[in-house]
Design a protein around this motif. Structure first.
Motif, short mmCIF file in Angstrom:
data_model
loop_
_atom_site.label_atom_id
_atom_site.label_comp_id
_atom_site.label_asym_id
_atom_site.label_seq_id
_atom_site.Cartn_x
_atom_site.Cartn_y
_atom_site.Cartn_z
N VAL A 15 12.29 13.08 15.31
CA VAL A 15 11.41 11.72 14.89
C VAL A 15 12.05 10.68 15.58
CG1 VAL A 15 11.10 13.11 12.39
CG2 VAL A 15 13.09 11.40 12.97
N THR A 16 11.25 9.45 15.35
CA THR A 16 11.98 8.23 15.69
C THR A 16 12.24 7.41 14.52
OG1 THR A 16 9.68 7.29 16.02
CG2 THR A 16 10.84 8.27 17.98
N ALA A 29 23.33 -8.88 15.61
CA ALA A 29 22.85 -7.54 15.62
C ALA A 29 21.22 -7.34 16.11
CB ALA A 29 23.10 -7.01 14.24
N ILE A 30 20.93 -6.47 16.47
CA ILE A 30 19.63 -6.36 16.91
C ILE A 30 18.88 -4.83 16.29
CG2 ILE A 30 19.81 -7.34 19.03
CD1 ILE A 30 19.52 -4.66 20.48
N GLN A 31 17.62 -5.19 16.03
CA GLN A 31 16.82 -4.09 15.46
C GLN A 31 16.21 -3.03 16.87
OE1 GLN A 31 13.93 -4.64 12.45
NE2 GLN A 31 12.64 -3.36 13.11
N ILE A 32 16.54 -1.78 16.70
CA ILE A 32 15.96 -1.10 17.77
C ILE A 32 15.09 -0.15 17.37
CG2 ILE A 32 16.57 0.49 19.66
CD1 ILE A 32 19.44 -0.58 19.56
N ASP A 33 13.65 -0.15 17.46
CA ASP A 33 12.55 0.59 16.88
C ASP A 33 12.48 1.82 17.75
OD1 ASP A 33 12.20 -1.33 14.86
OD2 ASP A 33 10.58 -2.39 15.96
N GLU A 34 11.90 2.90 17.19
CA GLU A 34 11.16 3.72 18.06
C GLU A 34 12.39 4.63 18.57
OE1 GLU A 34 7.94 2.87 20.39
OE2 GLU A 34 7.26 1.66 19.06
N THR A 35 13.64 4.85 17.93
CA THR A 35 15.01 5.31 18.46
C THR A 35 14.84 6.74 18.32
OG1 THR A 35 16.00 3.41 18.03
CG2 THR A 35 17.52 5.36 18.41
N PRO A 36 14.98 7.81 19.14
CA PRO A 36 15.35 9.18 19.02
C PRO A 36 16.23 9.33 17.75
CG PRO A 36 15.03 8.73 21.34
CD PRO A 36 15.35 7.43 20.62
N ALA A 37 15.71 10.28 16.93
CA ALA A 37 16.52 10.65 15.95
C ALA A 37 16.24 12.21 15.20
CB ALA A 37 16.28 9.76 14.57
N VAL A 38 17.07 12.66 14.46
CA VAL A 38 16.97 13.98 13.87
C VAL A 38 16.77 13.62 12.55
CG1 VAL A 38 17.97 16.09 13.46
CG2 VAL A 38 18.53 14.96 15.69
N THR A 49 21.69 11.17 17.30
CA THR A 49 22.78 12.44 18.01
C THR A 49 23.65 11.49 18.59
OG1 THR A 49 21.55 12.71 19.91
CG2 THR A 49 21.01 14.04 18.17
N GLU A 50 24.89 12.23 18.83
CA GLU A 50 25.86 11.38 19.71
C GLU A 50 25.65 10.88 21.18
OE1 GLU A 50 29.90 13.28 19.63
OE2 GLU A 50 29.52 14.33 17.79
N VAL A 51 24.54 11.96 21.60
CA VAL A 51 23.93 11.56 22.92
C VAL A 51 23.22 10.23 22.84
CG1 VAL A 51 22.41 12.17 24.94
CG2 VAL A 51 24.09 13.97 23.77
N ILE A 52 22.25 10.07 21.90
CA ILE A 52 21.63 8.93 21.79
C ILE A 52 22.44 7.65 21.64
CG2 ILE A 52 19.92 7.67 20.44
CD1 ILE A 52 18.60 9.75 22.45
N LYS A 70 15.36 -10.35 18.88
CA LYS A 70 16.02 -9.73 17.45
C LYS A 70 15.59 -8.45 17.38
CE LYS A 70 16.60 -13.81 14.95
NZ LYS A 70 16.21 -14.78 13.79
N VAL A 71 14.25 -7.99 17.96
CA VAL A 71 13.80 -6.45 17.87
C VAL A 71 13.51 -6.07 19.31
CG1 VAL A 71 12.05 -5.19 16.82
CG2 VAL A 71 12.80 -7.11 15.36
N VAL A 72 13.75 -4.80 19.47
CA VAL A 72 13.36 -4.26 20.71
C VAL A 72 13.24 -2.63 20.64
CG1 VAL A 72 15.86 -3.87 21.38
CG2 VAL A 72 14.22 -3.98 23.17
N THR A 73 12.28 -2.18 21.32
CA THR A 73 12.23 -0.77 21.34
C THR A 73 13.04 0.03 21.90
OG1 THR A 73 10.63 -0.20 23.00
CG2 THR A 73 9.44 -0.83 20.92
N PHE A 74 13.32 1.22 21.74
CA PHE A 74 14.51 2.06 22.21
C PHE A 74 14.15 2.06 24.02
CE2 PHE A 74 15.99 5.93 24.07
CZ PHE A 74 17.31 5.97 23.73
N GLU A 75 12.87 2.25 24.17
CA GLU A 75 12.38 2.23 25.48
C GLU A 75 12.44 0.99 26.36
OE1 GLU A 75 7.97 3.28 27.74
OE2 GLU A 75 8.62 4.74 26.04
N GLU A 76 12.13 -0.15 25.64
CA GLU A 76 12.45 -1.33 26.17
C GLU A 76 13.75 -1.82 26.44
OE1 GLU A 76 8.81 -3.60 24.27
OE2 GLU A 76 10.65 -3.58 23.15
N LEU A 77 14.69 -1.11 25.54
CA LEU A 77 16.17 -1.30 25.60
C LEU A 77 16.66 -0.50 26.98
CD1 LEU A 77 18.99 -2.46 24.81
CD2 LEU A 77 19.23 -0.32 23.56
N MET A 78 16.31 0.54 27.03
CA MET A 78 16.94 1.55 28.02
C MET A 78 16.19 0.94 29.53
SD MET A 78 18.89 3.05 26.47
CE MET A 78 19.72 4.16 27.33
#
Length: 93
Positions: A15-16, A29-38, A49-52, A70-78
C-alpha cells in the motif's frame, strides 16, 4: 509479499501511506505522502520496510532540505537533486 514484521502473518499487501519524518538537522518534521508501505490484514499494522526507511533517510542526508515544503510525496522527495552521490556517513554496507 513477505511476512508481516509484527505478527509473522503472510496476509500482507503493498500500500502507500502518509509518514512523518524529522529532518537530519532537526529543524523540522515533514509529511511524506504516498510512501510505499506494507499493510498486514491480520494485525492491521501498516509500516515501511527497512529498504524504504533507508531510502528516505539517505535521500534526506543528500539533498538541500531547506527547499522542501511541509508536505511532499515520496516520488517528489526521491526526485530532488542530490548534493552528494551517496551517504558517506552510512557505514552499514
Amino acid at each position: 509479499m513477505a511476512k508481516c514484521e509484527w505478527c509473522s502473518s503472510e496476509k500482507t499487501k503493498a500500500v502507500t501511506d502518509k509518514v512523518y519524518w524529522e529532518l537530519p538537522d532537526g529543524t523540522k518534521a515533514i509529511q511524506i505522502d504516498e510512501t510505499p508501505a506494507v499493510h498486514c490484514l491480520d494485525c492491521q499494522m501498516t509500516y515501511q520496510t527497512e529498504v524504504i526507511t533507508k531510502e528516505i533517510e539517505d535521500q534526506l542526508f543528500l539533498i538541500d532540505t531547506k527547499k522542501l515544503g511541509k508536505v511532499v510525496t515520496f516520488e517528489e522527495l526521491m526526485a530532488q537533486p542530490r548534493l552528494l552521490k551517496r551517504n558517506y556517513f552510512d557505514f552499514s554496507s
